[in-house]
Design a protein around this motif. Structure first.
Motif, PDB file in Angstrom:
ATOM      1  N   SER A 922      43.653  62.244  72.737  1.00 42.58           N
ATOM      2  CA  SER A 922      43.082  63.418  72.084  1.00 42.58           C
ATOM      3  C   SER A 922      43.456  64.735  72.761  1.00 42.58           C
ATOM      4  O   SER A 922      43.213  65.802  72.204  1.00 42.58           O
ATOM      5  CB  SER A 922      41.555  63.291  72.022  1.00 42.58           C
ATOM      6  OG  SER A 922      41.012  63.162  73.315  1.00 42.58           O
ATOM      7  N   ALA A 923      44.063  64.687  73.956  1.00 47.65           N
ATOM      8  CA  ALA A 923      44.509  65.920  74.606  1.00 47.65           C
ATOM      9  C   ALA A 923      45.664  66.514  73.795  1.00 47.65           C
ATOM     10  O   ALA A 923      46.535  65.785  73.310  1.00 47.65           O
ATOM     11  CB  ALA A 923      44.957  65.637  76.035  1.00 47.65           C
ATOM     12  N   PRO A 924      45.713  67.830  73.640  1.00 47.71           N
ATOM     13  CA  PRO A 924      46.772  68.447  72.821  1.00 47.71           C
ATOM     14  C   PRO A 924      48.184  68.136  73.304  1.00 47.71           C
ATOM     15  O   PRO A 924      49.133  68.221  72.518  1.00 47.71           O
ATOM     16  CB  PRO A 924      46.465  69.945  72.935  1.00 47.71           C
ATOM     17  CG  PRO A 924      45.015  70.020  73.251  1.00 47.71           C
ATOM     18  CD  PRO A 924      44.731  68.818  74.095  1.00 47.71           C
ATOM     19  N   TYR A 925      48.325  67.785  74.576  1.00 47.18           N
ATOM     20  CA  TYR A 925      49.650  67.427  75.068  1.00 47.18           C
ATOM     21  C   TYR A 925      50.298  66.384  74.168  1.00 47.18           C
ATOM     22  O   TYR A 925      51.497  66.455  73.888  1.00 47.18           O
ATOM     23  CB  TYR A 925      49.557  66.885  76.504  1.00 47.18           C
ATOM     24  CG  TYR A 925      50.856  66.266  76.950  1.00 47.18           C
ATOM     25  CD1 TYR A 925      51.890  67.057  77.442  1.00 47.18           C
ATOM     26  CD2 TYR A 925      51.073  64.900  76.823  1.00 47.18           C
ATOM     27  CE1 TYR A 925      53.094  66.483  77.808  1.00 47.18           C
ATOM     28  CE2 TYR A 925      52.262  64.329  77.187  1.00 47.18           C
ATOM     29  CZ  TYR A 925      53.283  65.117  77.681  1.00 47.18           C
ATOM     30  OH  TYR A 925      54.482  64.550  78.027  1.00 47.18           O
ATOM     31  N   TYR A 926      49.515  65.420  73.693  1.00 44.46           N
ATOM     32  CA  TYR A 926      50.064  64.302  72.937  1.00 44.46           C
ATOM     33  C   TYR A 926      50.359  64.657  71.475  1.00 44.46           C
ATOM     34  O   TYR A 926      51.369  64.233  70.925  1.00 44.46           O
ATOM     35  CB  TYR A 926      49.087  63.120  72.972  1.00 44.46           C
ATOM     36  CG  TYR A 926      48.861  62.546  74.347  1.00 44.46           C
ATOM     37  CD1 TYR A 926      49.876  61.875  75.015  1.00 44.46           C
ATOM     38  CD2 TYR A 926      47.624  62.664  74.974  1.00 44.46           C
ATOM     39  CE1 TYR A 926      49.666  61.332  76.279  1.00 44.46           C
ATOM     40  CE2 TYR A 926      47.395  62.130  76.232  1.00 44.46           C
ATOM     41  CZ  TYR A 926      48.424  61.472  76.884  1.00 44.46           C
ATOM     42  OH  TYR A 926      48.213  60.948  78.133  1.00 44.46           O
ATOM     43  N   TRP A 927      49.455  65.397  70.822  1.00 41.75           N
ATOM     44  CA  TRP A 927      49.576  65.562  69.361  1.00 41.75           C
ATOM     45  C   TRP A 927      50.068  66.931  68.924  1.00 41.75           C
ATOM     46  O   TRP A 927      50.454  67.120  67.770  1.00 41.75           O
ATOM     47  CB  TRP A 927      48.229  65.286  68.684  1.00 41.75           C
ATOM     48  CG  TRP A 927      47.062  66.101  69.185  1.00 41.75           C
ATOM     49  CD1 TRP A 927      46.118  65.711  70.089  1.00 41.75           C
ATOM     50  CD2 TRP A 927      46.702  67.431  68.803  1.00 41.75           C
ATOM     51  NE1 TRP A 927      45.199  66.710  70.296  1.00 41.75           N
ATOM     52  CE2 TRP A 927      45.537  67.782  69.515  1.00 41.75           C
ATOM     53  CE3 TRP A 927      47.244  68.363  67.919  1.00 41.75           C
ATOM     54  CZ2 TRP A 927      44.902  69.018  69.385  1.00 41.75           C
ATOM     55  CZ3 TRP A 927      46.623  69.601  67.772  1.00 41.75           C
ATOM     56  CH2 TRP A 927      45.479  69.923  68.506  1.00 41.75           C
ATOM     57  N   ALA A 928      50.108  67.916  69.839  1.00 36.19           N
ATOM     58  CA  ALA A 928      50.397  69.287  69.422  1.00 36.19           C
ATOM     59  C   ALA A 928      51.857  69.734  69.512  1.00 36.19           C
ATOM     60  O   ALA A 928      52.194  70.769  68.939  1.00 36.19           O
ATOM     61  CB  ALA A 928      49.540  70.255  70.239  1.00 36.19           C
ATOM     62  N   PRO A 929      52.772  69.045  70.211  1.00 37.94           N
ATOM     63  CA  PRO A 929      54.095  69.644  70.438  1.00 37.94           C
ATOM     64  C   PRO A 929      54.947  69.822  69.195  1.00 37.94           C
ATOM     65  O   PRO A 929      55.744  70.759  69.118  1.00 37.94           O
ATOM     66  CB  PRO A 929      54.762  68.683  71.420  1.00 37.94           C
ATOM     67  CG  PRO A 929      54.087  67.373  71.197  1.00 37.94           C
ATOM     68  CD  PRO A 929      52.666  67.736  70.907  1.00 37.94           C
ATOM     69  N   PHE A 930      54.806  68.939  68.199  1.00 39.03           N
ATOM     70  CA  PHE A 930      55.639  69.058  67.000  1.00 39.03           C
ATOM     71  C   PHE A 930      55.122  70.184  66.103  1.00 39.03           C
ATOM     72  O   PHE A 930      53.952  70.201  65.727  1.00 39.03           O
ATOM     73  CB  PHE A 930      55.623  67.747  66.206  1.00 39.03           C
ATOM     74  CG  PHE A 930      56.581  66.716  66.739  1.00 39.03           C
ATOM     75  CD1 PHE A 930      57.916  66.726  66.362  1.00 39.03           C
ATOM     76  CD2 PHE A 930      56.148  65.745  67.616  1.00 39.03           C
ATOM     77  CE1 PHE A 930      58.791  65.774  66.853  1.00 39.03           C
ATOM     78  CE2 PHE A 930      57.011  64.791  68.120  1.00 39.03           C
ATOM     79  CZ  PHE A 930      58.347  64.798  67.734  1.00 39.03           C
ATOM     80  N   VAL A 931      56.006  71.112  65.746  1.00 43.13           N
ATOM     81  CA  VAL A 931      55.675  72.136  64.761  1.00 43.13           C
ATOM     82  C   VAL A 931      56.723  72.096  63.652  1.00 43.13           C
ATOM     83  O   VAL A 931      57.885  71.763  63.899  1.00 43.13           O
ATOM     84  CB  VAL A 931      55.612  73.550  65.387  1.00 43.13           C
ATOM     85  CG1 VAL A 931      54.499  73.633  66.403  1.00 43.13           C
ATOM     86  CG2 VAL A 931      56.939  73.949  66.015  1.00 43.13           C
ATOM     87  N   LEU A 932      56.303  72.407  62.442  1.00 44.04           N
ATOM     88  CA  LEU A 932      57.205  72.389  61.289  1.00 44.04           C
ATOM     89  C   LEU A 932      57.516  73.813  60.866  1.00 44.04           C
ATOM     90  O   LEU A 932      56.610  74.615  60.633  1.00 44.04           O
ATOM     91  CB  LEU A 932      56.567  71.631  60.125  1.00 44.04           C
ATOM     92  CG  LEU A 932      56.477  70.113  60.322  1.00 44.04           C
ATOM     93  CD1 LEU A 932      55.568  69.485  59.285  1.00 44.04           C
ATOM     94  CD2 LEU A 932      57.868  69.486  60.253  1.00 44.04           C
ATOM     95  N   VAL A 933      58.810  74.115  60.788  1.00 46.65           N
ATOM     96  CA  VAL A 933      59.280  75.464  60.478  1.00 46.65           C
ATOM     97  C   VAL A 933      60.022  75.418  59.148  1.00 46.65           C
ATOM     98  O   VAL A 933      60.904  74.584  58.942  1.00 46.65           O
ATOM     99  CB  VAL A 933      60.217  75.982  61.586  1.00 46.65           C
ATOM    100  CG1 VAL A 933      60.622  77.425  61.321  1.00 46.65           C
ATOM    101  CG2 VAL A 933      59.559  75.854  62.958  1.00 46.65           C
ATOM    102  N   GLY A 934      59.662  76.339  58.237  1.00 49.18           N
ATOM    103  CA  GLY A 934      60.365  76.416  56.965  1.00 49.18           C
ATOM    104  C   GLY A 934      59.437  76.302  55.775  1.00 49.18           C
ATOM    105  O   GLY A 934      58.265  76.689  55.834  1.00 49.18           O
ATOM    106  N   ASP A 935      59.966  75.751  54.692  1.00 48.53           N
ATOM    107  CA  ASP A 935      59.197  75.613  53.458  1.00 48.53           C
ATOM    108  C   ASP A 935      58.257  74.423  53.576  1.00 48.53           C
ATOM    109  O   ASP A 935      58.693  73.297  53.816  1.00 48.53           O
ATOM    110  CB  ASP A 935      60.162  75.426  52.279  1.00 48.53           C
ATOM    111  CG  ASP A 935      59.459  75.498  50.941  1.00 48.53           C
ATOM    112  OD1 ASP A 935      58.223  75.698  50.915  1.00 48.53           O
ATOM    113  OD2 ASP A 935      60.141  75.358  49.909  1.00 48.53           O
TER     114      ASP A 935
END
Length: 937
Positions: A922-935
């Motif tokens: 549940s720490a953001p280290y695990y679930w937060a790194p991926f971001v989606l850029v674009g449409d």
């Protein structure tokens, strides 16, 4: 390569402006024939050097390096000092382009030593001429070496450099007499300048003004003097020695004023003249003499406009705008203050028009980046800030929602921000020497390349190092440079007509506010777009039904809070090293402790830092955007913090219980709102199919057992200058200089990641290809047909370089590469890939936050994939552990590839929420790194 010898004599620095050549001031090219001594080493050395030179002009530094190193060895073996000096000069330029200023300096120093000792060899007949040439080259190379010292922050040496150059002031009085005497008048006094050996620089003091040789020598001498004085002036300006600075800037004007024969009309002379006037305006502005500053800026702008040089106009127009804006702040009469502010806005608009008329990639565009200390970025930043302030003043600030005149100003400000993002990308590509070829007709591509090479050669002849005497006419060379520039613009216009996709990239046409609301947003989506300024930042929040504007803290505060929150997600003690030595080779990808429990982190400390950043960066607009999907256009350090990890309410000591933004809002990112509209138009004509490609576990080192599959010569791992620079910026260690057998760490866990994605695709009835080991190569990515894939997943080192974003890229196999491939797929090379309309996912990226913490590392790479065809790109802001990546990606792809598939942002959000609910991850280290850029659709 043999190490460049250290300079024994004093090496000092030219700080900011030298005689211009392509890409940087005083960069030099050497295509003229070498003196007789060069022939003694045979054609091989010269051929290697020329091949390296050609490749360097075309922006292919990796291949150029191989040829130049060979040439250097051959010249050193034969004792040919002239050829050796010329090759060191080119190697210095190569590393300067890569931002490796220390390595560049070592090569310039080596060339400086050779010129100081003399390069004449056995050619006694031309000894006197050779001494004059060596003396000129010595000072020019000293200036370039000093420029590298300046860029590495050794400012004290910069002053010593200019002072020790001792280039005497040309006798402009004699020039005036020569003008009155006619074209063959006698008395052209060029002055004398001696190095430590007392060798004369320039032409003799007497001679015919009509002599092309004499004109050429005097021209180069005068430009060297102008560079010296402008540099000293700027150093004094920085030290607040304003009277001394003014004297140096006046000296530049004295030797470049327009009624001098020959000198006054030449392009480089005009460039120095405008730069000096603009610098005088800066000096007056700092002294608080605002009316005087405005007058100087106006004179500089008028001169540049008369010469049709927008590259020289925008800094003066920007200076005028600043002076008027500050003058308005001093005005007690409100009507007069409003009038001054409107005049300032007009000046900013003129500066923006000048910036937009600059061509990306041309020689003059390169000059524009090196002539002035400020960059085009500041024009957009200041103009957007001025428009935002006008909007809020008219609206009375209130709750940020706008109407009437306030809305008009805010809309224009947002359009300027959008325009600035497009320009920033073009500037980055220009710094990288990028040549976008995809979508451009081959005949036009060839014409453009040939034109640029000719422009670079003319610039070299005008201002670069020379090893032989010549009779070039400066006037004719300048005329040829102007003609080539016009031809270049004609070719560029033809390219834009033939390639709409290229035109959309290079001609910034940002959407107006109404167009963003109509073409980009839907009822469930809100745009939040940032502009960070030194003293204040601004947030535009836009929905289909309205717009709001908020003033935020200045850039230093916003970025400091973003970095603190990021550090709470990714503690330094748990970051995985990008490079490894033999003793640590088997460590797994991810955390130093592969499965660190949540207790490793302090949830309360993270919650406090994240909530503070939320309040600073997004909290003011929270009520306005509600629970809509957020389309975020970040800037600076905000580009490297996932907004999903914002904690929207204070308190909490358990990661799984925190009120994350992802629990209330879906989030997507974009380089700009205008790019999203362009992506939708592109996607309609660029349909992909349904299969999946995974590229994983490349071979990074020649000691890897998998390298045995290729021949010994091909098994040597490539370490291109760009890759070395990127690793240095991101990992803060250099692979080519660190002690021990340092190398890039293998990502063995990505093999399992690839097989898992392949299995999920198969379960969904989709085909899947997996490229592993040596097949995970740049040559495969750039030459094979990728248009049929629905998803392309790269599981390899990605380097997000915030210090030098032009060296952001993906590291593929560094072993077994063919010609023209170094294994490092840089941003500028991604533009030339051929994709269908896939979702591109970039796993295992590492971020290096430089001093400026610019966001172009992320935005540049994702924008490149978008140009190549991808409507949406997923990127990791840090590289995560294998196990948590497998869990997150498995859930994401299961939702994405299902028969009733979710859109990428929705699938990723659901996967994140599932991991948050699982207290082990549940720490953001695990679930937060991926971001989606674009449409997001």
């Amino acid at each position: 390569m043999k190490p460049a010898p250290r300079l024994l004599t004093a090496t000092l620095t030219l700080a900011s402006l030298l005689p211009a050549t392509p890409a940087t001031a005083a960069r030099t090219f050497l295509t003229a024939s070498l003196p007789n001594s060069a022939a003694q080493s045979g054609p091989t050395a010269a051929a290697e050097r020329e091949q390296g030179h050609t490749l360097l002009r075309r922006g292919n530094a990796a291949e150029a390096l191989v040829h130049l190193e060979r040439a250097l060895d051959l010249y050193q073996s034969s004792g040919d000092r002239a050829g050796e000096a010329a090759t060191h000069d080119l190697l210095g330029e190569l590393y300067e382009r890569q931002g490796r200023y220390d390595v560049s300096l070592s090569h310039y120093n080596a060339a400086l030593q050779l010129f100081g000792r003399g390069t004449a060899g056995k050619d006694e007949k031309d000894e006197k001429k050779r001494q004059r040439i060596d003396a000129f080259n010595y000072k020019l190379t000293l200036a370039k070496a000093g420029q590298m010292l300046y860029r590495t922050g050794r400012l004290a040496d910069a002053r010593k450099a200019y002072e020790s150059m001792k280039v005497d002031k040309p006798d402009t009085g004699a020039l005036g007499k020569a003008k009155r005497a006619g074209p063959l008048g006698i008395g052209l006094g060029v002055g004398r300048s001696s190095d430590n050996r007392g060798v004369e620089i320039g032409a003799p003091a007497l001679g015919a003004l009509g002599s092309a040789k004499l004109q050429y020598d005097h021209y180069r001498h005068a430009m060297m003097y102008a560079a010296q004085e402008l540099g000293l002036g700027r150093l004094d300006y920085q030290s607040r020695r304003l009277e001394d600075a003014r004297g140096h800037f006046d000296n530049v004007l004295d030797v470049t004023h327009g009624d001098l024969p020959l000198l006054g009309k030449l392009g480089q002379t005009r460039r120095y003249r405008v730069a000096a006037r603009t610098s005088l305006g800066d000096t007056s502005l700092l002294e608080g003499k605002l009316e005087e500053a405005a007058k100087l800026y106006e004179e500089a702008a008028e001169g540049a406009e008369k010469d049709k040089r927008p590259d020289l106009m925008w800094p003066a127009q920007r200076g005028l705008a600043r002076a008027l804006w500050l003058r308005a702040a001093e005005e007690k009469d409100e009507k007069k203050a409003v009038k001054k502010r409107l005049e300032a806005l007009a000046a900013y608009r003129a500066a923006l028009r000048s910036v937009e008329s600059l061509r990306q990639g041309g020689v003059r565009a390169d000059e524009a980046r090196t002539t002035f200390l400020s960059t085009t970025r500041v024009v957009f930043e200041e103009a957007a800030g001025a428009l935002a302030e006008m909007a809020m003043a008219d609206a009375g600030y209130g709750d940020g929602q706008l109407a009437g005149k306030a809305l008009e100003y805010a809309a224009e400000g947002l359009q300027v921000v959008e325009q600035g993002r497009a320009r920033s990308l073009l500037d980055m590509l220009g710094e990288a020497g990028a040549r976008i070829t995809e979508g451009i007709p081959p005949d036009l591509l060839k014409k453009r390349q040939e034109n640029l090479e000719k422009q670079q050669e003319v610039a070299r002849l005008l201002t670069g190092i020379r090893l032989t005497g010549s009779d070039e006419s400066a006037k004719d060379l300048e005329a040829e440079a102007d003609r080539l520039q016009l031809d270049y613009e004609s070719v560029e216009n033809s390219i834009q007509l033939k390639s709409p996709r290229y035109a959309a990239l290079t001609l910034a046409r940002p959407l107006a506010l109404a167009d963003i609301q109509r073409q980009v947003l839907d009822d469930e989506t809100a745009l939040v777009e940032y502009a960070l300024g030194d003293s204040a930042s601004y947030l535009w929040a836009v929905t289909r039904g309205g717009a709001a504007l908020y003033r935020l803290a200045g850039r230093p505060v916003v970025e400091q809070e973003a970095l603190r929150a990021r550090e709470q997600i990714l503690p330094a003690s748990l970051r995985r090293p990008l490079v490894t030595t033999a003793s640590h080779e088997e460590e797994a990808r991810g955390l130093t402790v592969a499965s660190a429990p949540d207790s490793t982190w302090d949830a309360a400390a993270f919650a406090a830092a994240s909530h503070r950043l939320y309040q600073t960066a997004l909290g003011p607009a929270a009520k306005f955007v509600g629970t809509r999907r957020l389309l975020v256009v970040p800037e600076g350090a905000l580009s490297y913090f996932p907004f999903e990890a914002f904690v929207t309410a204070p308190g909490g000591a358990d990661f799984s219980e925190l009120q994350y933004l992802v629990k209330s809002n879906e989030v997507a990112y974009a380089p700009s709102a205008s790019v999203v509209a362009a992506l939708r138009q592109q996607a309609r004509t660029n349909e992909g199919t349904g299969s999946v490609l995974v590229v994983a576990d490349p071979v990074f080192n020649s000691t890897d057992p998998r390298a045995a599959r290729v021949a010994a010569a091909a098994a040597q791992a490539t370490l291109s200058p760009g890759l070395s620079t990127a690793v240095s910026d991101v990992a803060k260690v250099r692979l080519d200089s660190v002690s021990g057998a340092a190398k890039l760490r293998r990502l063995a866990g990505t093999r399992e990641e690839a097989e898992q994605i392949k299995g999920l695709a198969g379960a969904a009835g989709l085909g899947a290809d997996v490229w592993l080991d040596l097949d995970a190569s740049e040559s495969n990515a750039s030459t094979r047909d990728l248009r049929g894939y629905r998803v392309i997943h790269f599981a390899t080192h990605g380097l997000l370089d915030a210090e030098r974003p032009q060296f952001t890229g993906l590291v593929l196999s560094l072993v077994g590469n063919g010609a023209g491939s170094d294994g490092f797929l840089r941003t500028d090379e991604v533009f030339n890939l051929r994709l269908g309309s896939p979702l591109v996912m970039l796993s295992a990226c590492e971020t290096g936050l430089g001093k400026e913490r610019r966001g172009e590392g992320v935005i540049g790479l994702t924008r490149a994939f978008m140009y190549a065809g991808a409507p949406s790109v997923g990127v990791t802001l840090w590289s995560v552990s294998d196990r948590s990546t497998a869990e997150l990606m498995s859930d994401f792809y299961r939702r994405l590839l299902a028969r009733e598939a979710q859109a990428p942002p929705g699938a990723l959000r659901a996967a994140r929420l599932g991991m948050i609910a699982d207290k082990r991850r549940s720490a953001p280290y695990y679930w937060a790194p991926f971001v989606l850029v674009g449409d997001w659709r």
